[in-house]
Scaffold this motif. Structure first.
Motif, PDB file in Angstrom:
ATOM      1  N   VAL A 284       0.849  -1.197   0.000  1.00 56.97           N
ATOM      2  CA  VAL A 284       0.000   0.000   0.000  1.00 56.97           C
ATOM      3  C   VAL A 284       0.880   1.241   0.000  1.00 56.97           C
ATOM      4  O   VAL A 284       0.664   2.192  -0.767  1.00 56.97           O
ATOM      5  CB  VAL A 284      -0.946   0.010   1.220  1.00 56.97           C
ATOM      6  N   GLY A 285       1.901   1.234   0.855  1.00 58.32           N
ATOM      7  CA  GLY A 285       2.822   2.367   0.914  1.00 58.32           C
ATOM      8  C   GLY A 285       3.575   2.571  -0.382  1.00 58.32           C
ATOM      9  O   GLY A 285       3.758   3.709  -0.839  1.00 58.32           O
ATOM     10  N   GLN A 286       4.013   1.474  -1.013  1.00 54.88           N
ATOM     11  CA  GLN A 286       4.743   1.609  -2.277  1.00 54.88           C
ATOM     12  C   GLN A 286       3.847   2.179  -3.374  1.00 54.88           C
ATOM     13  O   GLN A 286       4.239   3.098  -4.102  1.00 54.88           O
ATOM     14  CB  GLN A 286       5.292   0.257  -2.723  1.00 54.88           C
ATOM     15  N   GLY A 287       2.632   1.620  -3.518  1.00 55.01           N
ATOM     16  CA  GLY A 287       1.718   2.125  -4.537  1.00 55.01           C
ATOM     17  C   GLY A 287       1.372   3.582  -4.305  1.00 55.01           C
ATOM     18  O   GLY A 287       1.284   4.382  -5.245  1.00 55.01           O
ATOM     19  N   LEU A 288       1.186   3.938  -3.058  1.00 45.42           N
ATOM     20  CA  LEU A 288       0.884   5.324  -2.684  1.00 45.42           C
ATOM     21  C   LEU A 288       2.043   6.248  -3.039  1.00 45.42           C
ATOM     22  O   LEU A 288       1.849   7.326  -3.617  1.00 45.42           O
ATOM     23  CB  LEU A 288       0.584   5.358  -1.195  1.00 45.42           C
ATOM     24  N   ALA A 289       3.259   5.823  -2.730  1.00 44.54           N
ATOM     25  CA  ALA A 289       4.430   6.683  -2.950  1.00 44.54           C
ATOM     26  C   ALA A 289       4.651   6.967  -4.424  1.00 44.54           C
ATOM     27  O   ALA A 289       4.957   8.101  -4.816  1.00 44.54           O
ATOM     28  CB  ALA A 289       5.670   6.023  -2.350  1.00 44.54           C
ATOM     29  N   PHE A 290       4.500   5.951  -5.267  1.00 43.99           N
ATOM     30  CA  PHE A 290       4.802   6.136  -6.685  1.00 43.99           C
ATOM     31  C   PHE A 290       3.878   7.162  -7.322  1.00 43.99           C
ATOM     32  O   PHE A 290       4.280   7.890  -8.235  1.00 43.99           O
ATOM     33  CB  PHE A 290       4.702   4.793  -7.415  1.00 43.99           C
ATOM     34  N   VAL A 291       2.603   7.214  -6.884  1.00 46.76           N
ATOM     35  CA  VAL A 291       1.679   8.204  -7.430  1.00 46.76           C
ATOM     36  C   VAL A 291       1.887   9.560  -6.753  1.00 46.76           C
ATOM     37  O   VAL A 291       1.923  10.604  -7.413  1.00 46.76           O
ATOM     38  CB  VAL A 291       0.219   7.734  -7.254  1.00 46.76           C
ATOM     39  N   ALA A 292       2.023   9.564  -5.442  1.00 46.65           N
ATOM     40  CA  ALA A 292       2.172  10.818  -4.701  1.00 46.65           C
ATOM     41  C   ALA A 292       3.412  11.588  -5.139  1.00 46.65           C
ATOM     42  O   ALA A 292       3.392  12.820  -5.262  1.00 46.65           O
ATOM     43  CB  ALA A 292       2.231  10.535  -3.199  1.00 46.65           C
ATOM     44  N   LEU A 293       4.507  10.878  -5.404  1.00 47.10           N
ATOM     45  CA  LEU A 293       5.734  11.555  -5.800  1.00 47.10           C
ATOM     46  C   LEU A 293       5.605  12.220  -7.168  1.00 47.10           C
ATOM     47  O   LEU A 293       6.244  13.245  -7.429  1.00 47.10           O
ATOM     48  CB  LEU A 293       6.902  10.568  -5.796  1.00 47.10           C
ATOM     49  N   SER A 294       4.780  11.648  -8.050  1.00 45.66           N
ATOM     50  CA  SER A 294       4.557  12.288  -9.343  1.00 45.66           C
ATOM     51  C   SER A 294       3.946  13.674  -9.155  1.00 45.66           C
ATOM     52  O   SER A 294       4.373  14.653  -9.783  1.00 45.66           O
ATOM     53  CB  SER A 294       3.620  11.424 -10.208  1.00 45.66           C
ATOM     54  N   PHE A 295       2.950  13.761  -8.281  1.00 49.76           N
ATOM     55  CA  PHE A 295       2.325  15.058  -8.005  1.00 49.76           C
ATOM     56  C   PHE A 295       3.287  15.976  -7.246  1.00 49.76           C
ATOM     57  O   PHE A 295       3.348  17.173  -7.505  1.00 49.76           O
ATOM     58  CB  PHE A 295       1.047  14.851  -7.181  1.00 49.76           C
ATOM     59  N   LEU A 296       4.037  15.423  -6.324  1.00 47.76           N
ATOM     60  CA  LEU A 296       4.953  16.236  -5.526  1.00 47.76           C
ATOM     61  C   LEU A 296       6.019  16.888  -6.401  1.00 47.76           C
ATOM     62  O   LEU A 296       6.269  18.093  -6.306  1.00 47.76           O
ATOM     63  CB  LEU A 296       5.611  15.366  -4.453  1.00 47.76           C
ATOM     64  N   TYR A 297       6.640  16.089  -7.267  1.00 46.57           N
ATOM     65  CA  TYR A 297       7.738  16.608  -8.086  1.00 46.57           C
ATOM     66  C   TYR A 297       7.250  17.570  -9.169  1.00 46.57           C
ATOM     67  O   TYR A 297       7.894  18.578  -9.449  1.00 46.57           O
ATOM     68  CB  TYR A 297       8.501  15.448  -8.729  1.00 46.57           C
ATOM     69  N   GLN A 298       6.110  17.243  -9.801  1.00 45.01           N
ATOM     70  CA  GLN A 298       5.659  18.066 -10.931  1.00 45.01           C
ATOM     71  C   GLN A 298       4.857  19.293 -10.491  1.00 45.01           C
ATOM     72  O   GLN A 298       5.036  20.378 -11.043  1.00 45.01           O
ATOM     73  CB  GLN A 298       4.825  17.211 -11.890  1.00 45.01           C
ATOM     74  N   GLU A 299       3.970  19.137  -9.514  1.00 48.06           N
ATOM     75  CA  GLU A 299       3.115  20.248  -9.114  1.00 48.06           C
ATOM     76  C   GLU A 299       3.729  21.076  -7.980  1.00 48.06           C
ATOM     77  O   GLU A 299       3.624  22.303  -7.981  1.00 48.06           O
ATOM     78  CB  GLU A 299       1.745  19.719  -8.681  1.00 48.06           C
TER      79      GLU A 299
END
Length: 466
Positions: A284-299
């Motif tokens: 759950v943490g891994q799946g969450l991180a991979f999506v969350a980091l996309s928003f964190l880095y780009q937005e």
């Protein structure tokens, strides 16, 4: 190499035969994992070429995942009746034919049909892959073998986006599918020659249980996908209700079936249950991180998609390096201790990522993601070893199916949590704190089984000396 040495009293295959069988497994697994990661980058190109909307083309990925999730337990159970070798060959053959069909597709409907078939083939190979490692390797090398599996998966996740970018730079998206055809044919021929044969189990197949399982897992994935994409409440509730009804029917059926698809008594083994729980929370943490980091880095940080993809690479690269080492250590020391240390590092990595802001540089982001990858690499192979070794070898196919299903469901739930959090207007950093929380829950489950694993190691050592 140590993995292919043969000692007196070893179970599994002899060294030379072991090497060829592992090569067949590695190539098949790598093909499925790389395909999963590289197609996402091609979705805009596919949408433009087939003249469909972005919301429609997402189903090129979704239908693959839905079908794969729905059939994981089915193929794991069916493998006992027709043998793992035949299921694996069926999966490879189906995947290759579907890849060719996908490459030749010229409209979205045809492409979706072949992508569903690819999901079916991937489910057959991924559901029983870990259990075949147990069939090939002696028990003393099980951790090292599963560490090799982690290396392959990590390499696939790291190579997928890069390979996709290179192919799309020189040619069109159908070649992403066409690349699987020669590799898949070679893997099929090698697997047909090298994978060990088994005696199939006598008895019937739990057809009703398989139907309930498919409905339950497909509804579960669709529910998570709907939440993650902020679908209307009625749609999320409908999928959720279908999941609950199918899940209830599945559990009732497993209690009564003469040959259940998933024997519920497996969960009476505390080591197995705790390993499954730890795996679920961690994914759950891994799946969450991979999506969350996309928003964190780009937005949040204003980085480009290409640089964002590059910043992800320390996670799978660290998994590639640390995973095999952790697997070898797990054959010698308490696997639960190694998993717990890895989860502790993962928690620290999540907390460090949650504190990222606009002032954090590239180097500051890289070491945080790398720390998560090191922690996950130290956790996963020892935990998988505990999951497989805590049950009798005759139940390894069931354990493998549960392992694959737990990974798929956990990652999907992580994606859904990010979508739900963003829909509620929460900052993306909040989702990373959620990742730290899920890793903490995983750590609690991992620490709880340390005494049980220690006792099992003592019993195994005394049985050898006797």
């Amino acid at each position: 190499m140590r993995l292919f040495e043969t000692r007196a009293g070893d179970d599994g295959l002899p060294g030379p035969e072991r090497f060829l069988a592992v090569l067949a497994l590695v190539s098949g697994t790598l093909m499925a994992v790389v395909d999963t990661t590289m197609i996402n980058l091609a979705l805009p190109s596919i949408a433009a070429d087939l003249k469909v909307t972005s919301s429609d083309v997402v189903w090129v990925t979704n239908i693959f995942q839905v079908v794969c999730a729905a059939f994981l337990l089915v193929f794991a159970g069916l493998s006992e009746l027709v043998t793992r070798r035949r299921i694996y060959l069926f999966g490879l053959g189906t995947f290759v034919v579907a890849a060719l069909g996908s490459a030749l597709s010229r409209n979205l409907d045809t492409l979706l049909v072949f992508r569903a078939l690819q999901g079916l083939g991937a489910a057959a190979t991924l559901s029983i892959g870990p259990s075949i490692y147990r069939l090939i390797f002696p028990s003393r090398l099980l951790g090292s073998a599963l560490g090799l599996s982690a290396l392959v998966v990590g390499g696939g996740y790291a190579a997928g986006p890069t390979l996709s970018g290179l192919v799309l730079s020189f040619t069109h998206w159908p070649w992403l599918f066409a690349l699987n055809v020669p590799l898949g044919l070679a893997s099929f021929l090698l697997a047909r020659h090298a994978l060990p044969k088994e005696t199939p189990r006598q008895g019937s197949f739990d057809t009703r249980g398989a139907l309930y399982s498919m409905l339950m897992l497909a509804s579960l994935f669709l529910t998570m996908n709907a939440i993650g994409h902020r679908a209307p409440v009625w749609q999320c509730a409908g999928f959720g209700l279908g999941m609950l009804l199918a899940g209830t029917a599945f559990i009732r059926r497993q209690r009564r079936a003469p040959y259940p698809l998933l024997p519920l008594h497996l969960f009476r083994e505390k080591r197995f249950t705790l390993a499954v729980s730890a795996s679920g929370f961690a994914f759950v943490g891994q799946g969450l991180a991979f999506v969350a980091l996309s928003f964190l880095y780009q937005e949040k940080m204003g980085l480009s998609p290409l640089l964002t993809a590059w910043l992800f690479t320390p996670w799978p690269l660290a998994l590639m390096v640390v995973g095999p080492l952790a697997g070898r250590l797990a054959d010698r020391v308490n696997p639960s201790v190694l998993s717990s240390i890895g989860l502790g590092l993962l928690i620290v990595g999540f907390v460090a990522l949650a504190l990222v802001d606009e002032s954090t540089g590239i180097a500051g982001s890289l070491w945080r993601v790398a720390l998560c990858g090191i922690g996950f690499g130290l956790f996963q192979p020892p935990n998988n070893r505990e999951m497989m070794a805590s049950l009798p070898a005759a139940r390894s196919a069931n354990a493998s199916g549960v392992m694959s299903t737990t990974r798929t469901v956990g990652q999907s739930l992580g994606v859904a949590l990010v979508g739900a959090a963003l829909a509620l207007g929460l900052a993306v950093q909040v989702t990373l704190w959620l990742g730290a929380l899920t890793a903490l829950l995983s750590l609690i489950a991992s620490v709880a089984r340390i005494p049980l694993a220690r006792r099992a190691m003592r019993e195994r050592a005394s049985s050898r000396s006797a």
